[in-house]
Design an enzyme around this catalytic site. Structure first.
Site, PDB file in Angstrom:
ATOM      1  N   TYR A 144       0.840  -1.210   0.000  1.00 42.89           N
ATOM      2  CA  TYR A 144       0.000   0.000   0.000  1.00 42.89           C
ATOM      3  C   TYR A 144       0.877   1.262   0.000  1.00 42.89           C
ATOM      4  CZ  TYR A 144      -3.858   3.060   1.590  1.00 42.89           C
ATOM      5  OH  TYR A 144      -4.811   4.053   1.721  1.00 42.89           O
ATOM      6  N   ASP A 145       1.862   1.302   0.922  1.00 47.62           N
ATOM      7  CA  ASP A 145       2.692   2.500   1.060  1.00 47.62           C
ATOM      8  C   ASP A 145       3.445   2.806  -0.237  1.00 47.62           C
ATOM      9  OD1 ASP A 145       1.891   1.852   3.593  1.00 47.62           O
ATOM     10  OD2 ASP A 145       3.848   2.087   4.534  1.00 47.62           O
ATOM     11  N   GLY A 147       2.871   1.403  -3.160  1.00 48.00           N
ATOM     12  CA  GLY A 147       1.894   1.545  -4.245  1.00 48.00           C
ATOM     13  C   GLY A 147       1.401   2.980  -4.333  1.00 48.00           C
ATOM     14  N   LYS A 148       1.087   3.557  -3.185  1.00 48.11           N
ATOM     15  CA  LYS A 148       0.588   4.935  -3.151  1.00 48.11           C
ATOM     16  C   LYS A 148       1.694   5.936  -3.496  1.00 48.11           C
ATOM     17  CE  LYS A 148      -3.821   4.683  -2.006  1.00 48.11           C
ATOM     18  NZ  LYS A 148      -4.888   5.353  -2.753  1.00 48.11           N
ATOM     19  N   VAL A 186      -9.304   0.947  13.635  1.00 48.16           N
ATOM     20  CA  VAL A 186      -9.380   1.051  15.091  1.00 48.16           C
ATOM     21  C   VAL A 186     -10.701   1.661  15.561  1.00 48.16           C
ATOM     22  CG1 VAL A 186      -8.122   3.293  15.256  1.00 48.16           C
ATOM     23  CG2 VAL A 186      -8.063   1.644  17.141  1.00 48.16           C
ATOM     24  N   SER A 188     -13.770   1.788  14.132  1.00 41.15           N
ATOM     25  CA  SER A 188     -14.911   0.873  13.971  1.00 41.15           C
ATOM     26  C   SER A 188     -14.769  -0.338  14.886  1.00 41.15           C
ATOM     27  CB  SER A 188     -15.058   0.462  12.504  1.00 41.15           C
ATOM     28  OG  SER A 188     -13.816   0.158  11.935  1.00 41.15           O
ATOM     29  N   PHE A 190     -13.275  -0.580  17.842  1.00 42.37           N
ATOM     30  CA  PHE A 190     -13.542  -0.241  19.247  1.00 42.37           C
ATOM     31  C   PHE A 190     -15.027   0.013  19.473  1.00 42.37           C
ATOM     32  CE2 PHE A 190      -9.042   1.513  20.486  1.00 42.37           C
ATOM     33  CZ  PHE A 190      -8.530   0.236  20.368  1.00 42.37           C
ATOM     34  N   GLY A 206      -0.733   0.411  23.268  1.00 40.97           N
ATOM     35  CA  GLY A 206      -1.716   1.477  23.020  1.00 40.97           C
ATOM     36  C   GLY A 206      -1.125   2.874  23.124  1.00 40.97           C
ATOM     37  N   ARG A 276       1.537   9.662  14.504  1.00 41.70           N
ATOM     38  CA  ARG A 276       1.060  10.234  13.237  1.00 41.70           C
ATOM     39  C   ARG A 276       0.193  11.453  13.528  1.00 41.70           C
ATOM     40  NH1 ARG A 276      -2.079   6.198   9.788  1.00 41.70           N
ATOM     41  NH2 ARG A 276      -0.088   5.423   9.028  1.00 41.70           N
TER      42      ARG A 276
HETATM   43  N1  UDP Z   1      -5.427  -0.754  16.391  1.00 38.95           N
HETATM   44  C1  UDP Z   1      -5.727  -1.282  17.639  1.00 38.95           C
HETATM   45  N2  UDP Z   1      -6.780  -2.131  17.753  1.00 38.95           N
HETATM   46  C2  UDP Z   1      -7.574  -2.465  16.705  1.00 38.95           C
HETATM   47  C3  UDP Z   1      -7.280  -1.924  15.423  1.00 38.95           C
HETATM   48  C4  UDP Z   1      -6.190  -1.080  15.308  1.00 38.95           C
HETATM   49  O1  UDP Z   1      -5.042  -0.991  18.642  1.00 38.95           O
HETATM   50  O2  UDP Z   1      -8.540  -3.240  16.902  1.00 38.95           O
HETATM   51  C5  UDP Z   1      -4.296   0.190  16.277  1.00 38.95           C
HETATM   52  C6  UDP Z   1      -3.319  -0.102  15.149  1.00 38.95           C
HETATM   53  O3  UDP Z   1      -2.323  -1.000  15.581  1.00 38.95           O
HETATM   54  C7  UDP Z   1      -2.789   1.286  14.860  1.00 38.95           C
HETATM   55  C8  UDP Z   1      -3.966   2.216  15.151  1.00 38.95           C
HETATM   56  O4  UDP Z   1      -4.843   1.463  15.984  1.00 38.95           O
HETATM   57  O5  UDP Z   1      -1.749   1.619  15.749  1.00 38.95           O
HETATM   58  C9  UDP Z   1      -4.712   2.650  13.890  1.00 38.95           C
HETATM   59  O6  UDP Z   1      -5.010   1.510  13.154  1.00 38.95           O
HETATM   60  P1  UDP Z   1      -5.904   1.505  11.849  1.00 38.95           P
HETATM   61  O7  UDP Z   1      -5.924   0.091  11.352  1.00 38.95           O
HETATM   62  O8  UDP Z   1      -7.224   2.143  12.120  1.00 38.95           O
HETATM   63  O9  UDP Z   1      -5.163   2.448  10.802  1.00 38.95           O
HETATM   64  P2  UDP Z   1      -3.622   2.795  10.476  1.00 38.95           P
HETATM   65  O10 UDP Z   1      -3.415   4.134  11.041  1.00 38.95           O
HETATM   66  O11 UDP Z   1      -2.738   1.762  11.123  1.00 38.95           O
HETATM   67  O12 UDP Z   1      -3.560   2.730   8.999  1.00 38.95           O
END
Ligand code: UDP
Length: 316
Positions: A144-145, A147-148, A186, A188, A190, A206, A276
């Site tokens: 993805y990275d 590719g983009k 993350v 959706s 949670f 976390g 980020r």
């Molecule tokens: N993450 C998490 N639990 C989850 C899904 C994601 O702790 O059930 C973390 C993941 O490891 C990342 C952040 O949440 O550090 C954002 O993940 P996401 O997949 O939403 O997008 P990303 O920013 O990684 O592309």
């Protein structure tokens, strides 16, 4: 105005289609192969005469006369884009090439949906557009990275070589209505875990951070980018600079849903960026844009969306 939205049945694409359909002058063509997009997201428009759905892969050339192209088609959540990594790279590269060819032939304006993933696991913080990134070119995220990154490279070569009107945006983490409940992002994950009384799965400890932008704010920025003068090519970051740890997000979701779920830790995925946060100085200046929806308000709206969704999904 005839407008093509690739990936128009996806999360961001369908919110964009909804926004474009508000203008009676617009004729919206939505192209999607439904690999991660969902017909549900565009159902309200399917019987509208100004809306056409083309079930097609963006890796195939498109014959259409259009004035504007919003090119968003690509699986975007880490589990989704890693499921078939070779296909993800092909979608990024061949898909963007096809859209650039179309833009070149029609003299259309193309907004290319790039991503904060081009910065990889960033060593500069917050990320400005002139930061060149820290991407692992052989890791599990590289399909993805890279590719983009290649898609961006193609856009700027088309602009230099052929004078094609390209506009490149880099989208940071976005959430809201029409997210796929199963795509593993993350926000959706949670919310759904909290609503179902399941444990919230925090990856790693976390402490990694993300900056979450509500999709309505994002769509406003995207449309403004389309309407900039021809010489504005970007790249321009679009995101909300409010930065939160993943654990803070989990606690917020628990508070807001009143859920009794617990937070549990799961292994951190490979190459998961530590921090980020977008620097949006450029977007403010060029687009007179900044996000207006706080994480609190946006989460409340998204929780309502998933509450309603779960009621409907459980009935079918
Ligand atoms: N993450 C998490 N639990 C989850 C899904 C994601 O702790 O059930 C973390 C993941 O490891 C990342 C952040 O949440 O550090 C954002 O993940 P996401 O997949 O939403 O997008 P990303 O920013 O990684 O592309």
């Amino acid at each position: 105005m005839r407008i093509l939205v690739t990936g128009g049945a996806g999360f961001v694409g369908s919110n964009l289609c909804a926004r474009l359909m508000e203008d009676d002058e617009n004729e919206v063509w939505c192209l999607d192969n439904l690999s991660t997009g969902r017909v549900e997201n565009i159902r309200p428009f399917l019987d509208r005469p100004r809306f056409t759905f083309l079930e097609q892969d963006v890796q195939e050339p498109v014959k259409l006369d259009v004035q504007q192209i919003y090119h968003t088609a690509c699986p975007a959540s880490p589990p989704a884009y890693q499921k078939d990594p070779v296909d993800t790279t092909k979608t990024c590269v061949l898909g963007t090439l096809n859209m650039l060819e179309l833009a070149r032939k029609c003299d259309a304006v193309l907004v290319n949906f790039s991503t904060s993933e081009v910065y990889g696991d960033p060593e500069e913080h917050p990320q400005r557009e002139d930061y060149r990134g820290n991407v692992n070119p052989i890791g599990v995220r590289s399909c993805y990275d890279e590719g983009k990154r290649c898609a961006e490279s193609l856009c700027f070569d088309y602009a230099r070589e052929y004078g094609t009107a390209v506009k490149n945006i880099r989208i940071f983490n976005t959430y809201g209505k029409n997210m796929d409940p199963e795509d593993g992002r993350v926000v959706s994950n949670f919310i759904i875990q909290a609503l179902k009384g399941e444990d919230l799965t925090v990856y790693g400890d976390g402490s990694q951070t993300r900056s979450f932008c509500h999709v309505d704010d994002l769509v406003e920025g995207i449309v403004r980018m389309m309407h900039t003068p021809r010489e504005v090519t970007g790249p321009v970051n679009l995101g909300n600079p409010g930065e939160f740890t993943v654990r803070e997000l989990a606690v917020k979701v628990l508070e807001k849903t009143g859920s009794k779920s617990k937070i549990i830790c799961r292994p951190l995925p490979q190459d998961d960026p530590v921090r980020r946060k977008p620097d949006i100085t450029k977007a403010k200046k060029l687009l007179d844009w900044e996000p207006k929806i706080s994480l609190d308000e946006g989460l409340d709206r998204t929780i309502r969306y998933f509450e309603e969704g779960l009621r409907v999904w459980q009935r079918v």
